[in-house]
Design a protein around this motif. Structure first.
Motif, PDB file in Angstrom:
ATOM      1  N   ARG A 163       9.441  13.365  65.137  1.00  0.00           N
ATOM      2  CA  ARG A 163      10.251  12.147  65.139  1.00  0.00           C
ATOM      3  C   ARG A 163      10.230  11.489  63.771  1.00  0.00           C
ATOM      4  O   ARG A 163       9.392  11.790  62.910  1.00  0.00           O
ATOM      5  N   GLY A 181      14.556  11.717  67.037  1.00  0.00           N
ATOM      6  CA  GLY A 181      13.573  12.588  67.653  1.00  0.00           C
ATOM      7  C   GLY A 181      12.712  11.853  68.666  1.00  0.00           C
ATOM      8  O   GLY A 181      13.113  10.855  69.261  1.00  0.00           O
ATOM      9  N   GLN A 191      16.434  15.519  69.626  1.00  0.00           N
ATOM     10  CA  GLN A 191      15.221  16.262  69.300  1.00  0.00           C
ATOM     11  C   GLN A 191      15.159  16.640  67.824  1.00  0.00           C
ATOM     12  O   GLN A 191      16.186  16.824  67.159  1.00  0.00           O
TER      13      GLN A 191
END
Length: 206
Positions: A163, A181, A191
């Protein structure tokens, strides 16, 4: 103008004329683990350089020097998470006014803000709590940093949490929010898979 080259396999950083052919490169600093990046300190003729897992420090060096005049502005007291310690610092970015800098203290799972003219003893944590994880206030290998042009926010590539976070530059890691993310590793909607690079472009024309 000059360009600095991280000569990783030779454990050195070279300084070369940007219009040269390599023949006039000189060793800027040697005997160090070559950093992922350097940061030029605004308003000065100096650079900030993290030394990674060799010395666990951040150095401040004159750009025209040979490394002998570098000073330690964070870490340098062995690997650890105590006062004045770092663990494998990776990336540094400087505040717009040059007064502070931010360092990804990767092995300690945190991001610190430190005075550029200090010795590291007054660094403070602005994200992460020192333990690896994906919960509130936690990081898992912060890998890259990008600072908003006005210095108010910092963006963190939280590699192993897959992330990117947006955090207040003044601190308060619990106030970080997920920018991208954070839904496990993958390439689907929402993602990421181990983000390692951030590039921030200002929307203001220059």
């Amino acid at each position: 103008s000059k360009i600095f080259i991280g000569d990783h396999g030779n454990n050195r950083v070279l300084r070369c004329p940007a219009d040269g052919d390599g023949a006039s490169c000189v060793v800027f600093i040697g005997g160090v683990q070559v950093p992922q990046a350097m940061a030029f300190l605004p308003g000065t003729n100096e650079v900030l350089m993290p030394t990674g897992s060799k010395d666990h420090a951040v150095l401040r060096c004159p750009v025209d020097g040979d490394g002998s005049a570098c000073s330690t502005v964070a870490g340098g007291h062995g690997q650890g998470s105590g006062e004045g310690q770092l663990s494998s610092p990776g990336i540094v970015v400087a505040a717009p006014d040059g007064s502070d800098f931010f360092v990804a203290d990767t092995g300690n799972f945190r991001v610190l803000r430190c005075p550029a003219n200090g010795d590291g003893s007054t660094c403070r944590t602005i994200a992460g709590n020192g333990s690896r994880g994906g919960g509130e206030g936690q990081l898992a290998y912060p890998w890259d940093l990008a600072l908003a042009p006005d210095g108010s926010e910092i963006f963190i590539a939280d590699q192993k949490n897959h992330r990117v976070l947006r955090c207040p530059a003044e601190g308060g890691g619990s106030a970080c929010s997920t920018l991208a993310g954070g839904h496990g590793p993958g390439e689907g909607e929402g993602q990421l898979n181990e983000p390692v690079f951030l590039g921030l472009r200002s929307s203001t024309p220059r």
